[in-house]
Design an enzyme around this catalytic site. Sequence first.
Site, PDB file in Angstrom:
ATOM      1  N   HIS A  67       0.819  -1.215   0.000  1.00 53.28           N
ATOM      2  CA  HIS A  67       0.000   0.000   0.000  1.00 53.28           C
ATOM      3  C   HIS A  67       0.855   1.269   0.000  1.00 53.28           C
ATOM      4  O   HIS A  67       0.323   2.375  -0.131  1.00 53.28           O
ATOM      5  CB  HIS A  67      -0.996   0.004   1.174  1.00 53.28           C
ATOM      6  CG  HIS A  67      -0.414   0.361   2.499  1.00 53.28           C
ATOM      7  ND1 HIS A  67      -0.104  -0.588   3.458  1.00 53.28           N
ATOM      8  CD2 HIS A  67      -0.102   1.564   3.053  1.00 53.28           C
ATOM      9  CE1 HIS A  67       0.376   0.021   4.532  1.00 53.28           C
ATOM     10  NE2 HIS A  67       0.384   1.323   4.312  1.00 53.28           N
ATOM     11  N   ASP A 113      -0.107  -7.671   1.782  1.00 48.17           N
ATOM     12  CA  ASP A 113       0.355  -6.275   1.747  1.00 48.17           C
ATOM     13  C   ASP A 113       1.873  -6.242   1.903  1.00 48.17           C
ATOM     14  O   ASP A 113       2.413  -5.907   2.953  1.00 48.17           O
ATOM     15  CB  ASP A 113      -0.327  -5.485   2.873  1.00 48.17           C
ATOM     16  CG  ASP A 113      -0.033  -3.994   2.803  1.00 48.17           C
ATOM     17  OD1 ASP A 113       0.471  -3.528   1.757  1.00 48.17           O
ATOM     18  OD2 ASP A 113      -0.292  -3.288   3.808  1.00 48.17           O
ATOM     19  N   SER A 210       4.031   2.829   8.155  1.00 47.02           N
ATOM     20  CA  SER A 210       3.628   1.801   7.203  1.00 47.02           C
ATOM     21  C   SER A 210       4.823   1.298   6.408  1.00 47.02           C
ATOM     22  O   SER A 210       5.681   2.065   5.982  1.00 47.02           O
ATOM     23  CB  SER A 210       2.590   2.368   6.231  1.00 47.02           C
ATOM     24  OG  SER A 210       1.360   2.570   6.867  1.00 47.02           O
ATOM     25  N   GLY A 211       4.856  -0.024   6.211  1.00 46.76           N
ATOM     26  CA  GLY A 211       5.929  -0.623   5.439  1.00 46.76           C
ATOM     27  C   GLY A 211       7.181  -0.907   6.231  1.00 46.76           C
ATOM     28  O   GLY A 211       8.075  -1.611   5.759  1.00 46.76           O
TER      29      GLY A 211
END
Length: 263
Positions: A67, A113, A210-211
């Site tokens: 994402h 994801d 995120s990530g």
Amino acid sequence: MNLLAFWKCVLMELIVVNCQELQGRIVGGYAPLPHSVKYIVSIQTNNSQHFCGGTLINKYWVLTAAHCNIGVDQMMIVAGDYSLAMYEGTEQFFKPHLVIPHPQYNKDTNNADIMLIKLKAPVYLNRFVSIAPMPRQDAKITEGKLCQASGWGFTSSSGSQIPSTLRTVKLPIISQERCNSSQSFNGNITSNMICAGYSTGGKDACEGDSGGPLVCDGRVYGVVSWGYGCADARYPGVYTTVAKFRKWVDRIIFSFYGRCQKY
């Protein structure tokens, strides 16, 4: 929707997230020693705006969340960073050669994801930059195990405090059964996800983080993926299970082995 809520949604759209699912910030954590988390990278826009984290798993490869994909031409990868607010002389800047999101990534369910970023040039490994090993395929991590999430995301559940330096937090693994219960995510946690957090809430990686990596026993077991709210006792942070995708990661990387560079 009030003005504050509107601008929060605008911000989340800019970093490619869903307005109902807050993704990625360290809450209730602390600032680690400078450059002690050597495997983390900041993924930035071309105008140097941080929006996601990632993990160096190879001189040429970064592991992150699917994402976080805003397009290969829009990204800059920064290794060796600690303070985003100042140039420290330890940073290494890279343009990505290509981004490879997992083909089964589903933005509606957040399943699979995970994404690989191949850099145009190799990172220089030194005392500020290193590689994080991954777990074996289908390796298990036990409930209660303390792991470490790190990132440059917001430091409060309101999203009003943005740190300039890296933050980290230690979180226990939560069983899939508990995370998937009707009192929590109610069946939305797939076998490709793991949860981590405290039953009392207050600490979480959940926008900007995120990530980034969830590291257990020195290996990157998780990728910061999604959650409801932030540091909520009912809803722990959700991470993509790296071990479930180890074969895919190896296949992608080894498909380039010998063609473009030596590892």
